[in-house]
Scaffold this motif. Structure first.
Motif, PDB file in Angstrom:
ATOM      1  N   UNK A 180      39.246  39.392  33.266  1.00  7.77           N
ATOM      2  CA  UNK A 180      39.058  39.529  34.764  1.00  7.77           C
ATOM      3  C   UNK A 180      40.022  40.629  35.639  1.00  7.77           C
ATOM      4  N   UNK A 181      41.462  39.841  35.281  1.00  9.05           N
ATOM      5  CA  UNK A 181      42.330  40.805  36.093  1.00  9.05           C
ATOM      6  C   UNK A 181      42.485  42.243  35.378  1.00  9.05           C
ATOM      7  N   UNK A 182      42.109  42.357  34.181  1.00  9.28           N
ATOM      8  CA  UNK A 182      42.334  43.865  33.412  1.00  9.28           C
ATOM      9  C   UNK A 182      41.272  44.650  34.182  1.00  9.28           C
ATOM     10  N   UNK A 183      39.958  44.336  34.003  1.00  3.70           N
ATOM     11  CA  UNK A 183      38.939  44.831  34.656  1.00  3.70           C
ATOM     12  C   UNK A 183      38.675  45.268  35.984  1.00  3.70           C
ATOM     13  N   UNK A 184      39.261  44.269  36.721  1.00  6.46           N
ATOM     14  CA  UNK A 184      39.478  44.386  38.264  1.00  6.46           C
ATOM     15  C   UNK A 184      40.756  45.391  38.508  1.00  6.46           C
TER      16      UNK A 184
END
Length: 377
Positions: A180-184
């Motif tokens: 989630x953090x990566x794609x955000x």
């Protein structure tokens, strides 16, 4: 003033401060997200120079905030710091390595007589953007899913596995937060490019990335949040301080703290509004501010869910009673009160960051600036 506050109040105050720093850090990781898009957005050497230099203006903000967050956690909750950084050392060493090679890349990528070539340092930036975001997200996931450690009566901690924290990646819920953090970060990086680079092709490709990265972001985010609200969580009995499992614990926390619920929902709306408006409207460049503010609110709310309402913010899977809370992991009343006076400088620091940001971004990145070559990353 602060010395007259109770120890519990100071502990809560510092958890709020640390949570705010952590949420700002996640927003600033748009730098890491942008680094994974260098070859997606920049198709020529000139375009890649523009992308890297746009990020180069901001990478030190992220690095400084990471160091400040770690320092604040060390000073306010030293038992957590010693337990996590001392036990899950492979995870934190990997994160540290990612940020070291990032600093090296920005320093030497465009230096004269660079025998390794720009592509080597661009690979360093990609590694930092990929592993840095996923590992930090996975580490934060242990705030909800627990970690393998024990703490004895002398506050000496021991890691219960030989893997130094890397086992956290095997937990699908932790990994979902990491992704989630990566794609955000990639979404925020794309929005940042749309805001600060004056180039039609880069704008079009950045806009396309909003959909490519936005869909997996929403999938992993919804999976993480739904599972978080439905799973059994860790709870502390306020009378006996005994830690036990409680059904729907984090859902109960959200209901018990309506202000946190409001902040969370407002943050989700902000992220989606900035993403959606930037994708649907022509030449809209302000989405980074809505999605960035929304990111800060959502992450801030998640930190509050992890630490408040009789919840251990660092649960132990090896021994429930070793779980760390803001009560048993904090510094002394004297230390917290002394540090609180220093925290009064935070608004001035934020004001300086805003001023520096505006000064650095006064003019958009252009081809002409790259050709001038006064200072290139």
């Amino acid at each position: 003033m602060f010395e007259n506050l109770s120890h519990v109040t100071l502990q809560q105050y510092w958890w709020i401060i640390d949570s705010l720093l952590g949420s700002i850090l996640v927003f600033l990781m748009f730098v890491q997200g942008g680094q994974t898009l260098i070859y997606r957005i920049g198709k020529s050497p000139m375009e890649r120079n523009m992308v890297v230099n746009a990020l180069g203006r901001k990478w030190e903000f992220t690095f400084t905030t990471l160091v400040t967050f770690g320092g604040a956690m060390f000073a306010s909750f030293p038992l957590f710091y010693s337990t996590s950084f001392g036990g899950a050392y492979w995870v934190w060493m990997a994160i540290l390595f990612c940020f070291i090679i990032q600093a090296v890349a920005y320093e030497f990528r465009s230096k004269p007589n660079n025998v390794w070539g720009a592509k080597t340092f661009e690979a360093f930036l990609f590694i930092n953007g990929l592993l840095g975001t996923i590992l930090i997200g996975t580490a934060v996931g242990t705030f909800f899913n627990g970690a393998e450690f024990t703490v004895n009566d002398f506050n000496q901690s021991r890691w219960a596995t030989p893997y130094g924290g890397l086992e956290a990646v095997l937990n699908i819920h932790n990994l979902a937060l990491g992704l989630t953090v990566f794609f955000l970060a990639r979404v925020l990086g794309s929005l940042y490019f749309m805001n600060c680079i004056d180039d039609e092709q880069i704008y079009v490709r950045s806009k396309k990335q909003l959909l490519i990265s936005g869909i997996p972001f929403l999938v992993f985010f919804l999976f993480f949040v739904i599972r978080l609200l439905l799973m059994d969580g860790f709870a502390i009995d306020p009378k006996t301080s005994i830690v036990s499992m409680e059904s729907f614990k984090y859902l109960h926390n959200l209901i018990a703290m309506p202000l946190v619920l409001i902040l969370f929902l407002a943050g989700v709306v902000g992220v989606l509004f900035g993403l959606g408006k930037s994708y649907l409207l022509e030449k809209y460049t302000k989405g980074i501010w809505f999605s960035g503010a929304g990111t800060i609110l959502v992450v801030f709310s998640l930190f509050l869910l992890a630490g408040f309402n009789n919840t251990p913010f660092y649960p132990s899977l090896a021994d429930l009673q070793s779980s760390l809370s803001i009560q048993n992991a904090s510094s002394s009343h004297y230390t917290l009160s002394a540090m609180s006076y220093v925290s009064l400088m935070v608004p001035f620091v934020i004001a300086y960051i805003v001023w520096a940001w505006r000064a650095i971004n006064r003019d958009n990145i252009t081809v002409e600036e790259m050709d001038a070559g006064d200072h290139l990353y």
